[in-house]
Scaffold this motif. Structure first.
Motif, PDB file in Angstrom:
ATOM      1  N   ARG A  12      -1.940  -6.657 -10.186  1.00 11.85           N
ATOM      2  CA  ARG A  12      -0.824  -7.927  -9.618  1.00 11.85           C
ATOM      3  C   ARG A  12       0.967  -6.956 -10.963  1.00 11.85           C
ATOM      4  NH1 ARG A  12       1.853 -12.977 -10.652  1.00 11.85           N
ATOM      5  NH2 ARG A  12       3.138 -13.717  -8.460  1.00 11.85           N
ATOM      6  N   PRO A  79       5.243  -6.787  -2.200  1.00  9.38           N
ATOM      7  CA  PRO A  79       3.643  -6.787  -2.179  1.00  9.38           C
ATOM      8  C   PRO A  79       3.687  -8.118  -0.628  1.00  9.38           C
ATOM      9  CG  PRO A  79       3.624  -8.178  -4.144  1.00  9.38           C
ATOM     10  CD  PRO A  79       5.705  -7.438  -3.693  1.00  9.38           C
ATOM     11  N   ASP A  82       1.723 -11.329  -1.859  1.00 16.97           N
ATOM     12  CA  ASP A  82       1.275 -11.175  -2.795  1.00 16.97           C
ATOM     13  C   ASP A  82       0.106 -11.016  -3.556  1.00 16.97           C
ATOM     14  OD1 ASP A  82       1.387 -11.519  -5.952  1.00 16.97           O
ATOM     15  OD2 ASP A  82       3.455 -12.677  -5.831  1.00 16.97           O
ATOM     16  N   PRO A  83      -0.423 -10.092  -4.047  1.00 14.73           N
ATOM     17  CA  PRO A  83      -2.071 -10.385  -4.642  1.00 14.73           C
ATOM     18  C   PRO A  83      -2.594 -11.531  -5.481  1.00 14.73           C
ATOM     19  CG  PRO A  83      -0.795  -8.017  -5.557  1.00 14.73           C
ATOM     20  CD  PRO A  83      -0.017  -9.164  -4.719  1.00 14.73           C
ATOM     21  N   TYR A  99      -7.497 -12.819  -3.100  1.00 15.36           N
ATOM     22  CA  TYR A  99      -6.836 -11.336  -2.971  1.00 15.36           C
ATOM     23  C   TYR A  99      -7.636 -10.883  -4.679  1.00 15.36           C
ATOM     24  CZ  TYR A  99      -4.330 -12.280   0.665  1.00 15.36           C
ATOM     25  OH  TYR A  99      -4.030 -13.048   1.897  1.00 15.36           O
ATOM     26  N   ILE A 127       0.167  -1.831  -2.289  1.00 11.06           N
ATOM     27  CA  ILE A 127       0.212  -3.181  -2.490  1.00 11.06           C
ATOM     28  C   ILE A 127       1.868  -3.781  -2.564  1.00 11.06           C
ATOM     29  CG2 ILE A 127       0.380  -4.684  -4.189  1.00 11.06           C
ATOM     30  CD1 ILE A 127      -2.658  -3.532  -4.610  1.00 11.06           C
ATOM     31  N   TRP A 128       1.939  -1.741  -3.521  1.00 11.63           N
ATOM     32  CA  TRP A 128       3.423  -2.241  -3.816  1.00 11.63           C
ATOM     33  C   TRP A 128       4.591  -1.613  -3.427  1.00 11.63           C
ATOM     34  CZ3 TRP A 128       4.999  -5.796  -7.177  1.00 11.63           C
ATOM     35  CH2 TRP A 128       4.606  -6.636  -7.245  1.00 11.63           C
ATOM     36  N   TRP A 134      -1.360  -4.637   3.477  1.00 13.08           N
ATOM     37  CA  TRP A 134      -1.917  -3.975   3.021  1.00 13.08           C
ATOM     38  C   TRP A 134      -3.823  -4.204   2.747  1.00 13.08           C
ATOM     39  CZ3 TRP A 134      -5.142  -6.002  -1.388  1.00 13.08           C
ATOM     40  CH2 TRP A 134      -4.504  -7.461  -1.140  1.00 13.08           C
ATOM     41  N   HIS A 135      -3.968  -5.548   2.594  1.00 11.13           N
ATOM     42  CA  HIS A 135      -5.563  -6.003   2.847  1.00 11.13           C
ATOM     43  C   HIS A 135      -6.262  -6.294   3.942  1.00 11.13           C
ATOM     44  CE1 HIS A 135      -3.067  -9.020   4.977  1.00 11.13           C
ATOM     45  NE2 HIS A 135      -4.191 -10.003   4.114  1.00 11.13           N
TER      46      HIS A 135
END
Length: 216
Positions: A12, A79, A82-83, A99, A127-128, A134-135
């Motif tokens: 994160r 992201p 966001d994670p 996540y 992610i960034w 991305w998931h």
């Protein structure tokens, strides 16, 4: 002679992302074995951290992370998602976190195989690096494959061995604090901590003092 260091990292943390590729490149160019040691982010360890922070903290952090990315020519974007699931207005952290637990556990599973650095870099770029969703799909599978890993195998381990993985992740956090810091990214080399993406060159300088040589 190969030297050894530990890199404490959070999926994160934008600064962890801004450091991971440069540490990966260092490990490929120089005779240093950098072991990835994932930790859970502050949002998990201290859920009230964001609520009690100075109002300018978030604005400055976003300004600075964008500036660092531009300076180093690193692709960067907020992201999506966001994670960490968090209310952007109240800064309150949700109890449901679909996540970050998965990411951190599969990161530790990759570290068990000695491929944590590569996986963390490839996943962090998703992610960034400006990617959306991305998931979903085969994004993470591709990241794992580029690091020489199989995502299905990592996910199965994260599910079936979650308790042991979490114990290792908590041990990573304890080792970080024993090493002299509490935040990420932190590289610990011979008991000396180097915190932040702006200490990479200094860490290299210290390793060179200890005999670090380029790979043949």
């Amino acid at each position: 002679m190969t030297l050894h260091a530990d890199l404490f990292f959070s999926f994160r943390s934008p600064y962890s992302y801004l450091a991971i590729g440069r540490y990966r490149a260092m490990a490929e160019e120089w005779g240093i074995d950098i072991a990835l040691r994932p930790v859970y982010p502050l949002a998990i360890r201290e859920p009230d951290f964001f609520e009690r922070n100075h109002p300018n903290w978030l604005r400055y952090t976003f300004t600075d992370m964008m500036r660092v990315a531009q300076y180093h020519g690193i692709a960067f974007g907020p992201p999506r998602p966001d994670p960490i699931v968090q209310n952007v207005v109240t800064r309150q952290i949700s109890e449901d976190q679909p996540y970050i637990y998965r990411l951190t556990r599969i990161g530790q599973a990759a570290a068990r195989r000695g491929k944590g650095l590569g996986f963390a870099h490839e996943a962090a770029k998703l992610i960034w690096g400006g990617a959306e969703n991305w998931h979903e799909g085969d994004h993470l599978a591709g990241a794992a494959e580029r690091a020489g890993l199989d995502l299905a195998e990592l996910d199965a381990e994260a599910l079936n061995d979650a308790e042991a993985l979490d114990a290792e992740i908590h041990a990573n956090q304890a080792a970080l604090e024993a090493g002299g810091h509490w935040g990420v990214p932190t590289l610990v080399f011979e008991s000396e901590p180097f915190f932040g993406q702006d200490r990479i060159e200094m860490a290299l300088w210290r390793m060179q003092q200890k005999g670090l040589q380029k790979r043949g």
